[in-house]
Write a protein that holds these residues in place. Structure first.
Motif, PDB file in Angstrom:
ATOM      1  N   ILE A 100       0.815  -1.215   0.000  1.00 29.19           N
ATOM      2  CA  ILE A 100       0.000   0.000   0.000  1.00 29.19           C
ATOM      3  C   ILE A 100       0.854   1.273   0.000  1.00 29.19           C
ATOM      4  CG2 ILE A 100      -1.693   1.330   1.351  1.00 29.19           C
ATOM      5  CD1 ILE A 100      -2.908  -0.949  -0.245  1.00 29.19           C
ATOM      6  N   PRO A 101       1.836   1.425   0.901  1.00 31.36           N
ATOM      7  CA  PRO A 101       2.636   2.659   0.842  1.00 31.36           C
ATOM      8  C   PRO A 101       3.469   2.772  -0.434  1.00 31.36           C
ATOM      9  CG  PRO A 101       3.163   1.401   2.832  1.00 31.36           C
ATOM     10  CD  PRO A 101       2.171   0.610   2.041  1.00 31.36           C
ATOM     11  N   ILE A 102       3.953   1.645  -0.929  1.00 29.47           N
ATOM     12  CA  ILE A 102       4.738   1.681  -2.169  1.00 29.47           C
ATOM     13  C   ILE A 102       3.844   2.081  -3.334  1.00 29.47           C
ATOM     14  CG2 ILE A 102       6.137   0.289  -3.749  1.00 29.47           C
ATOM     15  CD1 ILE A 102       6.872  -1.451  -1.292  1.00 29.47           C
ATOM     16  N   ALA A 103       2.633   1.550  -3.367  1.00 25.01           N
ATOM     17  CA  ALA A 103       1.691   1.904  -4.432  1.00 25.01           C
ATOM     18  C   ALA A 103       1.329   3.386  -4.364  1.00 25.01           C
ATOM     19  CB  ALA A 103       0.431   1.048  -4.338  1.00 25.01           C
ATOM     20  N   TRP A 104       1.194   3.912  -3.159  1.00 30.26           N
ATOM     21  CA  TRP A 104       0.874   5.324  -2.997  1.00 30.26           C
ATOM     22  C   TRP A 104       1.994   6.205  -3.557  1.00 30.26           C
ATOM     23  CZ3 TRP A 104      -3.239   8.055  -2.401  1.00 30.26           C
ATOM     24  CH2 TRP A 104      -3.150   9.387  -1.999  1.00 30.26           C
ATOM     25  N   LEU A 105       3.245   5.759  -3.377  1.00 32.12           N
ATOM     26  CA  LEU A 105       4.384   6.516  -3.906  1.00 32.12           C
ATOM     27  C   LEU A 105       4.506   6.393  -5.418  1.00 32.12           C
ATOM     28  CD1 LEU A 105       7.068   5.663  -1.208  1.00 32.12           C
ATOM     29  CD2 LEU A 105       5.852   7.830  -1.499  1.00 32.12           C
ATOM     30  N   VAL A 106       4.194   5.215  -5.952  1.00 35.08           N
ATOM     31  CA  VAL A 106       4.323   4.981  -7.393  1.00 35.08           C
ATOM     32  C   VAL A 106       3.200   5.656  -8.167  1.00 35.08           C
ATOM     33  CG1 VAL A 106       4.205   3.185  -9.167  1.00 35.08           C
ATOM     34  CG2 VAL A 106       5.633   2.854  -7.169  1.00 35.08           C
ATOM     35  N   ALA A 107       1.988   5.549  -7.658  1.00 31.23           N
ATOM     36  CA  ALA A 107       0.820   6.097  -8.364  1.00 31.23           C
ATOM     37  C   ALA A 107       0.855   7.619  -8.290  1.00 31.23           C
ATOM     38  CB  ALA A 107      -0.463   5.563  -7.747  1.00 31.23           C
ATOM     39  N   GLN A 108       0.746   8.244  -9.421  1.00 29.45           N
ATOM     40  CA  GLN A 108       0.745   9.702  -9.455  1.00 29.45           C
ATOM     41  C   GLN A 108      -0.659  10.265  -9.349  1.00 29.45           C
ATOM     42  OE1 GLN A 108       2.867  10.662 -13.025  1.00 29.45           O
ATOM     43  NE2 GLN A 108       4.833  10.039 -12.168  1.00 29.45           N
ATOM     44  N   GLU A 109      -1.644   9.411  -9.477  1.00 27.41           N
ATOM     45  CA  GLU A 109      -3.035   9.835  -9.381  1.00 27.41           C
ATOM     46  C   GLU A 109      -3.776   8.892  -8.435  1.00 27.41           C
ATOM     47  OE1 GLU A 109      -4.755   9.752 -13.262  1.00 27.41           O
ATOM     48  OE2 GLU A 109      -3.066  10.792 -14.172  1.00 27.41           O
ATOM     49  N   ALA A 110      -4.811   9.407  -7.814  1.00 27.98           N
ATOM     50  CA  ALA A 110      -5.618   8.590  -6.904  1.00 27.98           C
ATOM     51  C   ALA A 110      -6.296   7.454  -7.663  1.00 27.98           C
ATOM     52  CB  ALA A 110      -6.657   9.458  -6.203  1.00 27.98           C
ATOM     53  N   GLU A 111      -6.668   7.703  -8.916  1.00 27.22           N
ATOM     54  CA  GLU A 111      -7.316   6.686  -9.730  1.00 27.22           C
ATOM     55  C   GLU A 111      -6.386   5.480  -9.946  1.00 27.22           C
ATOM     56  OE1 GLU A 111      -7.855   7.783 -13.834  1.00 27.22           O
ATOM     57  OE2 GLU A 111      -9.701   6.606 -13.956  1.00 27.22           O
ATOM     58  N   VAL A 112      -5.107   5.748 -10.200  1.00 22.83           N
ATOM     59  CA  VAL A 112      -4.136   4.674 -10.409  1.00 22.83           C
ATOM     60  C   VAL A 112      -3.921   3.903  -9.111  1.00 22.83           C
ATOM     61  CG1 VAL A 112      -1.760   4.145 -11.062  1.00 22.83           C
ATOM     62  CG2 VAL A 112      -3.025   5.898 -12.306  1.00 22.83           C
ATOM     63  N   PHE A 113      -3.847   4.621  -7.990  1.00 23.86           N
ATOM     64  CA  PHE A 113      -3.687   3.964  -6.693  1.00 23.86           C
ATOM     65  C   PHE A 113      -4.862   3.027  -6.418  1.00 23.86           C
ATOM     66  CE2 PHE A 113      -4.656   3.942  -2.116  1.00 23.86           C
ATOM     67  CZ  PHE A 113      -3.527   3.283  -1.660  1.00 23.86           C
ATOM     68  N   LEU A 114      -6.065   3.507  -6.649  1.00 26.31           N
ATOM     69  CA  LEU A 114      -7.258   2.685  -6.441  1.00 26.31           C
ATOM     70  C   LEU A 114      -7.258   1.473  -7.367  1.00 26.31           C
ATOM     71  CD1 LEU A 114      -9.922   2.335  -4.945  1.00 26.31           C
ATOM     72  CD2 LEU A 114     -11.005   3.714  -6.721  1.00 26.31           C
TER      73      LEU A 114
END
Length: 142
Positions: A100-114
């Motif tokens: 989860i924290p790694i994905a938050w750092l990689v994703a530049q948009e909330a849509e990508v994180f979701l």
């Protein structure tokens, strides 16, 4: 059924299931690319690739171990299966919490994180279904 017949039937079943799965994956990719266009397909590919990298930590050899142990001792199937399910659940939770924290750092948009989170959950559920397939393989009933 003879031993050679069982091998031929199991090989045919596994081959056909792989072909059918790959055909459906291709159809899904075509549908996603037509619906979401280039930018959406890029986001989908990023999320899928990200989930695929970390899914390695959810198996850790448990699938092969389960098949080997159940085929050796079919009477212990329930015990082995429940232990593998518990271990897989633990590995999935630890991996998910770490990702989860790694994905938050990689994703530049909330849509990508979701999208990454949703695909991770789907991939985890998919790999849980492999436990059932492993039991069928251990009993050679495919």
């Amino acid at each position: 059924m003879s031993y050679a017949g069982r091998i031929a039937s199991n090989t045919t079943f596994l081959f056909l299931s792989e072909v059918i799965g790959n055909v459906f994956s291709f159809i899904l990719l075509v549908m996603v690319s037509r619906h979401f266009l280039a930018v959406g397909l890029g986001k989908y590919s990023l999320a899928l690739s990200f989930a695929s990298i970390f899914v390695v930590f959810t198996d850790m050899g448990t699938y092969a171990y389960m098949i080997r142990e159940v085929s050796r001792n079919k009477g212990q199937m329930r015990n082995i299966f429940s232990n593998i399910m518990g271990l897989r659940l633990f590995l999935c939770l630890v991996t998910f919490i770490a990702v989860i924290p790694i994905a938050w750092l990689v994703a530049q948009e909330a849509e990508v994180f979701l999208l990454i989170v949703v695909i991770m959950i789907a991939v985890f559920l998919y790999y849980f279904s492999w436990n059932m397939i492993g039991i069928f393989q251990a009993y050679e009933k495919m």
